[in-house]
Design a protein around this motif. Structure first.
Motif, PDB file in Angstrom:
ATOM      1  N   PHE A 142       0.839  -1.202   0.000  1.00  0.00           N
ATOM      2  CA  PHE A 142       0.000   0.000   0.000  1.00  0.00           C
ATOM      3  C   PHE A 142       0.867   1.242   0.000  1.00  0.00           C
ATOM      4  CE2 PHE A 142      -2.151   3.505   1.999  1.00  0.00           C
ATOM      5  CZ  PHE A 142      -3.314   3.560   1.257  1.00  0.00           C
ATOM      6  N   ASN A 146       0.945   3.934  -2.913  1.00  0.00           N
ATOM      7  CA  ASN A 146       0.510   5.258  -2.526  1.00  0.00           C
ATOM      8  C   ASN A 146       1.565   6.292  -2.904  1.00  0.00           C
ATOM      9  OD1 ASN A 146      -1.455   6.927  -1.086  1.00  0.00           O
ATOM     10  ND2 ASN A 146       0.275   7.279   0.278  1.00  0.00           N
ATOM     11  N   SER A 153      -7.179   4.094  -8.013  1.00  0.00           N
ATOM     12  CA  SER A 153      -7.269   3.738  -9.424  1.00  0.00           C
ATOM     13  C   SER A 153      -7.161   2.219  -9.511  1.00  0.00           C
ATOM     14  CB  SER A 153      -6.142   4.388 -10.214  1.00  0.00           C
ATOM     15  OG  SER A 153      -4.962   3.649 -10.025  1.00  0.00           O
ATOM     16  N   LEU A 230     -11.085  -2.659  -1.446  1.00  0.00           N
ATOM     17  CA  LEU A 230     -11.458  -1.867  -0.271  1.00  0.00           C
ATOM     18  C   LEU A 230     -10.310  -0.961   0.139  1.00  0.00           C
ATOM     19  CD1 LEU A 230     -13.367  -1.278   2.149  1.00  0.00           C
ATOM     20  CD2 LEU A 230     -12.217  -3.126   3.345  1.00  0.00           C
ATOM     21  N   ARG A 234     -10.992   4.562  -3.195  1.00  0.00           N
ATOM     22  CA  ARG A 234     -11.624   5.459  -2.235  1.00  0.00           C
ATOM     23  C   ARG A 234     -12.928   6.036  -2.752  1.00  0.00           C
ATOM     24  NH1 ARG A 234      -6.547   8.459  -1.325  1.00  0.00           N
ATOM     25  NH2 ARG A 234      -5.384   7.344   0.264  1.00  0.00           N
ATOM     26  N   PRO A 236     -16.428   6.075  -4.411  1.00  0.00           N
ATOM     27  CA  PRO A 236     -17.469   5.079  -4.693  1.00  0.00           C
ATOM     28  C   PRO A 236     -17.650   4.825  -6.193  1.00  0.00           C
ATOM     29  CG  PRO A 236     -18.226   6.640  -3.055  1.00  0.00           C
ATOM     30  CD  PRO A 236     -16.892   7.131  -3.523  1.00  0.00           C
ATOM     31  N   GLN A 247     -22.936  -2.297   1.040  1.00  0.00           N
ATOM     32  CA  GLN A 247     -23.638  -1.053   1.349  1.00  0.00           C
ATOM     33  C   GLN A 247     -25.081  -1.272   1.767  1.00  0.00           C
ATOM     34  OE1 GLN A 247     -22.510   2.282   1.051  1.00  0.00           O
ATOM     35  NE2 GLN A 247     -20.556   1.262   1.069  1.00  0.00           N
TER      36      GLN A 247
ATOM     37  N   GLY B  25      -6.097   6.378 -13.694  1.00  0.00           N
ATOM     38  CA  GLY B  25      -5.827   6.622 -12.293  1.00  0.00           C
ATOM     39  C   GLY B  25      -5.374   8.030 -11.992  1.00  0.00           C
ATOM     40  N   GLY B  28      -8.707  12.557 -10.709  1.00  0.00           N
ATOM     41  CA  GLY B  28      -9.311  12.278  -9.422  1.00  0.00           C
ATOM     42  C   GLY B  28      -8.358  12.487  -8.259  1.00  0.00           C
ATOM     43  N   ARG B  40     -12.445  16.499   0.396  1.00  0.00           N
ATOM     44  CA  ARG B  40     -12.888  15.110   0.398  1.00  0.00           C
ATOM     45  C   ARG B  40     -13.684  14.876   1.683  1.00  0.00           C
ATOM     46  NH1 ARG B  40     -10.914   9.679   0.579  1.00  0.00           N
ATOM     47  NH2 ARG B  40      -9.066  10.185   1.772  1.00  0.00           N
ATOM     48  N   THR B  71     -17.078  12.969  -2.553  1.00  0.00           N
ATOM     49  CA  THR B  71     -17.632  12.178  -1.473  1.00  0.00           C
ATOM     50  C   THR B  71     -17.181  10.728  -1.564  1.00  0.00           C
ATOM     51  OG1 THR B  71     -19.577  11.784  -2.819  1.00  0.00           O
ATOM     52  CG2 THR B  71     -19.676  13.613  -1.273  1.00  0.00           C
ATOM     53  N   GLY B  72     -17.208  10.073  -0.426  1.00  0.00           N
ATOM     54  CA  GLY B  72     -16.890   8.646  -0.386  1.00  0.00           C
ATOM     55  C   GLY B  72     -17.675   8.017   0.743  1.00  0.00           C
ATOM     56  N   PHE B  73     -18.130   6.806   0.543  1.00  0.00           N
ATOM     57  CA  PHE B  73     -18.873   6.157   1.622  1.00  0.00           C
ATOM     58  C   PHE B  73     -18.608   4.665   1.595  1.00  0.00           C
ATOM     59  CE2 PHE B  73     -21.627   7.027  -2.017  1.00  0.00           C
ATOM     60  CZ  PHE B  73     -21.953   5.746  -2.429  1.00  0.00           C
ATOM     61  N   ALA B  74     -18.844   4.031   2.729  1.00  0.00           N
ATOM     62  CA  ALA B  74     -18.677   2.582   2.842  1.00  0.00           C
ATOM     63  C   ALA B  74     -19.475   2.113   4.041  1.00  0.00           C
ATOM     64  CB  ALA B  74     -17.202   2.219   3.016  1.00  0.00           C
ATOM     65  N   ASP B  78     -16.005  -1.487   6.936  1.00  0.00           N
ATOM     66  CA  ASP B  78     -15.146  -1.189   5.790  1.00  0.00           C
ATOM     67  C   ASP B  78     -14.640   0.244   5.854  1.00  0.00           C
ATOM     68  OD1 ASP B  78     -16.042  -3.624   5.105  1.00  0.00           O
ATOM     69  OD2 ASP B  78     -17.368  -2.953   3.502  1.00  0.00           O
ATOM     70  N   THR B  81     -11.630   0.431   7.955  1.00  0.00           N
ATOM     71  CA  THR B  81     -10.463  -0.131   7.270  1.00  0.00           C
ATOM     72  C   THR B  81      -9.892   0.909   6.317  1.00  0.00           C
ATOM     73  OG1 THR B  81     -11.600  -2.243   7.311  1.00  0.00           O
ATOM     74  CG2 THR B  81      -9.650  -2.096   5.922  1.00  0.00           C
ATOM     75  N   GLN B  82     -10.790   1.551   5.572  1.00  0.00           N
ATOM     76  CA  GLN B  82     -10.326   2.570   4.620  1.00  0.00           C
ATOM     77  C   GLN B  82      -9.646   3.733   5.337  1.00  0.00           C
ATOM     78  OE1 GLN B  82     -13.927   3.533   2.457  1.00  0.00           O
ATOM     79  NE2 GLN B  82     -13.358   2.180   0.778  1.00  0.00           N
ATOM     80  N   THR B  85      -6.131   2.914   6.332  1.00  0.00           N
ATOM     81  CA  THR B  85      -5.168   2.997   5.233  1.00  0.00           C
ATOM     82  C   THR B  85      -4.919   4.459   4.877  1.00  0.00           C
ATOM     83  OG1 THR B  85      -6.959   2.661   3.672  1.00  0.00           O
ATOM     84  CG2 THR B  85      -5.652   0.750   4.213  1.00  0.00           C
ATOM     85  N   ASP B  86      -5.960   5.293   4.961  1.00  0.00           N
ATOM     86  CA  ASP B  86      -5.766   6.731   4.736  1.00  0.00           C
ATOM     87  C   ASP B  86      -4.756   7.276   5.725  1.00  0.00           C
ATOM     88  OD1 ASP B  86      -7.631   6.772   2.775  1.00  0.00           O
ATOM     89  OD2 ASP B  86      -9.199   7.762   3.930  1.00  0.00           O
ATOM     90  N   THR B  88      -2.422   5.715   7.299  1.00  0.00           N
ATOM     91  CA  THR B  88      -1.082   5.209   6.981  1.00  0.00           C
ATOM     92  C   THR B  88      -0.391   6.110   5.977  1.00  0.00           C
ATOM     93  OG1 THR B  88      -2.129   3.058   7.070  1.00  0.00           O
ATOM     94  CG2 THR B  88       0.158   3.112   6.358  1.00  0.00           C
ATOM     95  N   SER B  89      -1.177   6.591   5.004  1.00  0.00           N
ATOM     96  CA  SER B  89      -0.559   7.382   3.952  1.00  0.00           C
ATOM     97  C   SER B  89      -0.701   8.872   4.220  1.00  0.00           C
ATOM     98  CB  SER B  89      -1.194   7.022   2.605  1.00  0.00           C
ATOM     99  OG  SER B  89      -2.579   7.217   2.667  1.00  0.00           O
ATOM    100  N   GLU B  91      -3.305  10.673   4.445  1.00  0.00           N
ATOM    101  CA  GLU B  91      -4.286  11.285   3.552  1.00  0.00           C
ATOM    102  C   GLU B  91      -5.694  11.079   4.046  1.00  0.00           C
ATOM    103  OE1 GLU B  91      -3.860  10.192  -0.495  1.00  0.00           O
ATOM    104  OE2 GLU B  91      -1.762  10.771  -0.547  1.00  0.00           O
TER     105      GLU B  91
END
Lengths: 293, 435
Positions: A142, A146, A153, A230, A234, A236, A247, B25, B28, B40, B71-74, B78, B81-82, B85-86, B88-89, B91
């Protein structure tokens, strides 16, 4: 005369015993099949039930049928269409299949047909990565992706597939190539073919069964993969279906199990189709392939 | 000749493929061009919440044309978890939905932005009750703004009770009254198919234990993160329903496992259930019946309820945000703006902002109105006197141990109350981060 009658009687008895055994065999196989298929059938039929009649219901036939669940699913989630999630899964699945078929077969060719220095060591290292659980590399991977700015992506999800990072498939293909007679390449070499030509014109066509096997696995694994998307995705808009399915059942707010069943049913269709289309290639024997080629 | 070309074209295809992917990639990433600011914002929740948020954010973007909100949702698990990881970086999102059980963990890791500087400027907190706002403060830093409130309630199913001919308890009932009520329901429902019980055993619910402790005058956790309750407290609590369990009046765990993910109450096989009051929405949805009513917790030994409000959710800012002012403005909009309030309703809890709550127009007889009225009434009756128990780091892990591991084994009778107590106290040493 007597003898014939007796032997006929014996033959009938043997046949009867054999047919009795066949019936028993088939009945038990069918019974097992019903047990195995039951959850799938339950899922399929539950997707036509009203949401509050799904859980706690073990029977198959719904009292009321409704298409509302499918309607909800096609409305999408949070303004994002179901087809966006679906196509994301398709891109990832098809991408993995293409990547793995191309990169792993080239790598396998190298390992099985080219005697380069250190081949044994590299092969051992490659096999060694099979023993490495995904969870061990997840954090360094990761961080690396990153740093490269590839998160959110599909690149981190696919790049390994294009670089033959799946040792399992390389190994599978190496084992397969070992069964292909060396004489085939040798005669090609006598005709003046080099490695690229032997790989492309001799090996790849012969490898059809193993490529089909690899494709099926690659597609299904990618289609069902949950953790990697997951972690790396990031937005959706980039989510594949497994993330979308979750969801519908958020434990902290209202859950729509009907829509979840409907979405799960729809998500299963391509996997089943893919399997049906490709499985006949696996069944085809290696030797006949060799001869025909 | 053709061999080289075919091999080359294969290679080219692979290359083109990976290039195309890289191209996909690289957008965004979210930068600012020409004064345009991109924020965000992430949350957990099901489809309905996402729709409400998206609609509110569209309004915000309309009012602030130079701000774009990604926007982002989970789903809840989950989502975390996201966020790890954010983290960690480095962000984390500019604005993120926060849960009280994670606030300290994120704060102690220095991941959240102190919003004190915006108070009274971009961010209006004057409409929020001080005790409630304090739940988002750590060491005089403001790290989480409450979106709304929850409080504990006894949910009951009046239709089912009427069918059984049992009256719900009075509001000033005690724990003994509650036990008698549960026994009465279970006896009345013994002949029904499927069998109806009074309620699930509340002793395996972590928050009921905390509420019970507060009623005994014990603040569950000290400021340094240590537990204030003793082994005896827990043992007494666990054995308080011994009689109900032995008589088979509590909801059987075997049936509960069959019903998962539903519980006894929302499958219509139990008449009452303790839970946060906002669960009325999902209960009504699961039951397919809107007639669910709320009443307060039983009274403690001194005859008082000692109830508390918990921030249902909070909004926090990632410490790494490049646009703190805009992020604060977004939080302010989501908390205070009346128009956004009308869209969000009570999906994030009964609104924490008094101004928004007053302006909120809810349908008569709706679930939303019932939750709001319940919270107002328990406040008016003087039942809400305490602040929400402290959430030391490791609180969530301890809760999971209590409910998922020990609670389960205890319900199955694999361990007795003494084992439960021993193991919880041993685990707490590993799980809780104390100073």
């Amino acid at each position: 005369m007597k003898g014939t009658v007796a032997s006929e009687g014996l033959g009938r008895r043997v046949r009867r015993r054999r047919s009795g055994r066949t019936v028993l065999f088939h009945v038990s196989v069918v019974a097992l099949c019903v047990v195995m298929l039951y959850p799938g059938a339950w899922l399929l039929l539950s997707s036509f039930r009203p949401t509050n009649q799904i859980l706690g219901e073990t029977g198959l036939i719904p009292d009321h049928t409704t298409l509302d669940n499918f309607r909800t699913v096609f409305e999408g989630i949070g303004g994002i269409s179901f087809w966006t999630f679906f196509m994301n899964s398709v891109y990832l699945g098809v991408g993995s299949v293409i990547g793995i078929c191309l990169s792993c077969s080239v790598t396998a060719y190298g390992f099985s047909r080219i005697a380069f220095p250190g081949r044994q060591v590299f092969f051992a290292i490659m096999i060694g990565t099979l023993l490495l659980p995904f969870h061990v590399v997840i954090i360094p991977q990761f961080i690396m992706f990153n740093e490269m700015g590839w998160t959110d992506s599909f690149v981190p999800l696919l790049i390994g597939k294009f670089l033959a990072a799946d040792a399992f498939f390389v190994f599978l293909m190496v084992q397969f190539m070992r069964t292909v007679p060396k004489e085939l390449d040798e005669s090609a070499r006598l005709d003046g073919a080099g490695h690229p030509r032997i790989y492309w014109s001799i090996m790849l066509p012969l490898m059809r069964p193993v490529l089909a096997t690899a494709s099926i696995f690659a597609f299904i694994w990618s289609w069902n993969d949950f953790l990697a998307p997951l972690i790396y995705l990031r937005s959706p808009e980039n989510y594949p279906l497994p993330l979308m399915l979750r969801q519908y059942a958020d434990q902290t707010s209202t859950s729509d199990y009907g829509a979840q069943m409907a979405a799960a049913t729809l998500a299963l269709v391509p996997v089943i189709l893919f399997f049906v289309l490709f499985q006949r290639y696996i069944v085809e024997g290696v030797s006949t392939q060799g001869l025909r080629g | 000749m053709s061999l080289g070309r075919t091999a080359l074209s294969g290679l080219a295809l692979a290359l083109a493929g990976s290039l195309a992917l890289t191209a996909c990639g690289s957008d965004g990433g979210g930068g600012d061009d020409g004064g345009q600011v991109t924020l965000r914002f992430t949350w957990w929740g099901a489809d309905e919440r996402s729709q409400r948020y998206e609609e509110a954010i569209a309004l915000f973007e309309e009012a602030n044309p130079d701000i774009e909100v990604q926007t982002g949702f989970a789903e809840f698990q989950d989502y975390w978890t996201q966020r790890s990881t954010d983290a960690t970086s480095g962000e984390l999102p500019d604005v993120l939905q926060m849960d009280l059980s994670r606030l300290l963990e994120y704060t102690n890791a220095g991941l959240l932005y102190d919003m004190t500087e915006f108070e009274g400027n971009q961010l209006d907190t004057s409409q929020i009750d001080e005790e409630l706002l304090a739940s988002g403060q750590v060491d005089e830093q403001l790290l989480g703004i409450p979106t709304g409130t929850n409080t504990w309630a006894l949910h009951y199913n009046p239709d089912l009770l009427a069918e059984l001919g049992v009256e719900p308890p009075e509001w000033d009932y005690t724990w003994e009254d509650y036990h008698a009520f549960v026994a009465e329901v279970s006896e009345a429902g013994a002949d029904l198919d499927p069998r109806v019980h009074g309620a699930t055993d509340y002793t395996v619910t972590w928050w009921v234990f905390l509420q019970w402790l507060v009623q005994q005058g014990t603040e569950p956790f000290a400021e340094n993160g240590e537990m204030n309750f003793t082994e005896d407290d827990l043992r007494t609590f666990l054995s308080s329903t011994d009689a109900l369990r032995d008589a088979g009046h509590t909801f059987p765990i075997e049936r509960l496992d069959q019903l998962t993910p539903l519980g006894g109450f929302n499958s219509g096989e139990a008449a009452v259930e303790f839970h946060w009051d906002n669960f009325i929405h999902s209960y009504a949805n699961d039951l397919g019946n809107e007639n669910i009513q709320l009443m307060p917790m039983p009274s403690g030994p001194d005859g008082e309820k000692h109830m508390f409000y918990k921030p249902s959710m909070q909004l926090s800012m990632g410490a790494n945000t490049a646009h703190p002012e805009e992020a604060a403005a977004l939080i302010d909009f989501l908390i205070n703006d009346p128009e956004a309030g009308q869209i969000i309703g009570t999906d994030l809890g009964v609104p924490a902002s008094q101004g928004r709550l007053d302006a909120l127009d809810v349908e008569d007889g709706s679930l939303e109105q019932r939750a709001i009225e319940y919270e107002q009434r328990v406040a008016d009756e003087g039942y809400v006197t305490e602040t929400v128990p402290r959430h030391p780091e490791g609180f969530g892990a301890l809760e999971t141990e209590y409910v998922e591991v020990l609670g389960n084994e205890f319900s199955y009778g694999q361990i007795d109350a003494d084992d439960f107590v021993d193991r919880l106290f041993t685990e707490a040493e590993n799980l809780l981060v104390t100073e």
